[in-house]
Each structure stands twice: as structure tokens, then as C-alpha cells.
Design an enzyme around this catalytic site. Structure first.
Site, short mmCIF file in Angstrom:
data_model
loop_
_atom_site.label_atom_id
_atom_site.label_comp_id
_atom_site.label_asym_id
_atom_site.label_seq_id
_atom_site.Cartn_x
_atom_site.Cartn_y
_atom_site.Cartn_z
N ARG A 1 -16.79 6.70 12.89
CA ARG A 1 -18.02 7.28 12.35
C ARG A 1 -18.98 7.61 13.48
NH1 ARG A 1 -18.53 5.93 6.98
NH2 ARG A 1 -19.98 7.69 6.93
N LYS B 1 -21.92 -1.78 -3.09
CA LYS B 1 -22.21 -0.40 -3.52
C LYS B 1 -21.80 -0.14 -4.96
CE LYS B 1 -20.99 1.06 1.19
NZ LYS B 1 -20.13 1.96 2.00
N PRO C 1 -23.73 6.63 -1.43
CA PRO C 1 -24.82 5.65 -1.63
C PRO C 1 -24.44 4.27 -1.11
CG PRO C 1 -24.51 6.98 -3.60
CD PRO C 1 -23.38 7.31 -2.67
N GLU C 2 -25.40 3.62 -0.46
CA GLU C 2 -25.19 2.28 0.06
C GLU C 2 -26.01 1.30 -0.77
OE1 GLU C 2 -25.43 2.06 4.37
OE2 GLU C 2 -24.84 4.16 4.55
#
Length: 266
Positions: free
Chosen positions: A253, A59, A2-3
């Protein structure tokens, strides 16, 4: 993981459901989800107290007790909160459950057990220990402050946006989204950005994060020009120009971008 928008949605859910109620008991059925204390110590820390406020930094979500102490709620990859009264509505994988005097429960749900709850007696000290930078939606983070964060920094802009010690809250998904809306390639060197580029990046960052929060981070509720609903589809068309989206490695990423709307650096 989750961001910022996800955790802000969780924070608002906590505010709407779990505040101002005396905690009668704490049930833990997975010890590994409790950090910095034993399940028994966590229960003693919370019993008889109330969550009176909430705070989010990047976060990380914190629930504040009336005593002045805090509880961290870190959601890992699959965590969320669920508030209910009927035991039949209890979610699976509710590994920590806060039982309130009004008969309701608030469950910390975490299927993969990668998140945690932890007592935090000193919030400021704990945030400093985590090394978190300014929150990406901090009201004090105006354009000038944002440009100052970039001064003297080198490397790819996506890496900088994801550096939690500089700017807390953005991860892989929303750094891509912000860069897309700013028209900046994820591998653009930060030192090559002009002040006007940084101003645009700052403005788009706020707009993207607020829009995602308003959509409840549900892909189907996102604005039509967002990448989130289509980013995982193979050769999905850019929601703005129709060019097939592409991927590139940045900061280890996989970054999603539009080759036309976000031309590579020269």
C-alpha cells in the site's frame, strides 16, 4: 474502504434511526448486494422483526434482531445508510431498503455494489469464521494486552496494524494517521519497537480513532494536526512541522508520512 471510524459512525446512525421499528418489507433491486441468501429469503428472515441493537467488530457492522439473529451490513468502498420518509428523499443506489411499519425506510446505499447485507444467525460463529482479531477500540485492549499482541511478531509495523486477524478496524488511512501521531515510520520493524513505543502507539491509536469518530469522519471537521484532510494533496505540508509529506510502499500500500516527525528506521 470504510475503516473503523466510518463504520462506527454508521453504527450510531443506525442506532439513532432504525432501531425498535417493525420491518414490514424488504426491497432489493440488486441481487449481488445480498450475500448468503436470495432476496426472497432475506425478506422472510427480516419481515415482522425489529432491529433492537447493533454491534461493530472492526470494519463490520451487525444489526441485531429481537429474535437473537443478526444482519451483517458490510459497506464495501462506497456504502452508507440513509433513513427517510418521503420517497422524494430516497437516495440513488439504495439497493436494499428496509420498510418500517411507521412509514419510514432505511436504505443500504452502495453505488459500486461492492458491499453486502447478509443474514447471520450465529454472530459469534460468524466472527470466528471471518477470523477477526480484537477490535481496535475494545475496552479490554489496554496497554498490556496491546503489547502482548505484538509479542513474537515480525515485519513492518504498518502491516501489523492493518492485520485484521490481529487487530480489527485499521486500514491504510488510519494506520497512517496513528503512526504519524505516534511518531513512528510505517516501515519500522515491529520487533524494533520498545515497550514505551508500543504504549505510545496504543495511546495514539485510541485518541486518533475517537477523534475521527467525533468528527463524523468529515475531513473538514478533523483536528488541525490530522493527515486525513491533506494526505492526498501533492507535497502537502506536514500539519505539525511543515515538512512536505512523503509516501513509501508498505504492505503493498502507499503509506503517507512526515520524514521529519517519523524518521526512517536505522
Amino acid at each position: 474502504m470504510p475503516e473503523l471510524p466510518d463504520v462506527e459512525v454508521f453504527r450510531r446512525y443506525l442506532d439513532a434511526t432504525g432501531l425498535h421499528q417493525t420491518i414490514d418489507a424488504v426491497a432489493v433491486d440488486a441481487d449481488r448486494v445480498v450475500a448468503g441468501a436470495t432476496p426472497g429469503e432475506l425478506g422472510a428472515y427480516l419481515r415482522g422483526h425489529r432491529f433492537e441493537r447493533s454491534h461493530r467488530r472492526g470494519k463490520h457492522l451487525f444489526a441485531g434482531l429481537e429474535s437473537g439473529a443478526w444482519l451483517e451490513l458490510h459497506f464495501g468502498m462506497t456504502g452508507y445508510l440513509a433513513y427517510y420518509h418521503d420517497p422524494a428523499d430516497a437516495p440513488d443506489h439504495g439497493h436494499v431498503r428496509f420498510r418500517f411499519a411507521n412509514g419510514h425506510e432505511l436504505a443500504f446505499v452502495d453505488r459500486r455494489k461492492l458491499g453486502h447485507v447478509a443474514p447471520v444467525p450465529d454472530l459469534d460463529g460468524y466472527v470466528a469464521e471471518l477470523g477477526l482479531g480484537v477490535d481496535a477500540l475494545d475496552p479490554g485492549l489496554d496497554g498490556e494486552a496491546f503489547r502482548t499482541l505484538a509479542e513474537g511478531r515480525r515485519g513492518q509495523v504498518k502491516c501489523w496494524l492493518m492485520d485484521q486477524a490481529t487487530l480489527a478496524g485499521l486500514g491504510n488511512v488510519y494506520s497512517d494517521e496513528v503512526l504519524f501521531h505516534a511518531g513512528i515510520h510505517p516501515r519500522q520493524p515491529l520487533e524494533g519497537l520498545k515497550p514505551a513505543d508500543l504504549d505510545r502507539l496504543h495511546a495514539r491509536m485510541g485518541e486518533v480513532l475517537e477523534a475521527a469518530i467525533q468528527a463524523g469522519v468529515a475531513p473538514e471537521a478533523m483536528p488541525a494536526d490530522f493527515l486525513v484532510p491533506v494526505r492526498e494533496q501533492e507535497a502537502a505540508p506536514c500539519p505539525r512541522c511543515g515538512t512536505p509529506l512523503a509516501t513509501v510502499k508498505a504492505c503493498g500500500r502507499t503509506a503517507h508520512f512526515c520524514p521529519r516527525c517519523q524518521p526512517p528506521p536505522t
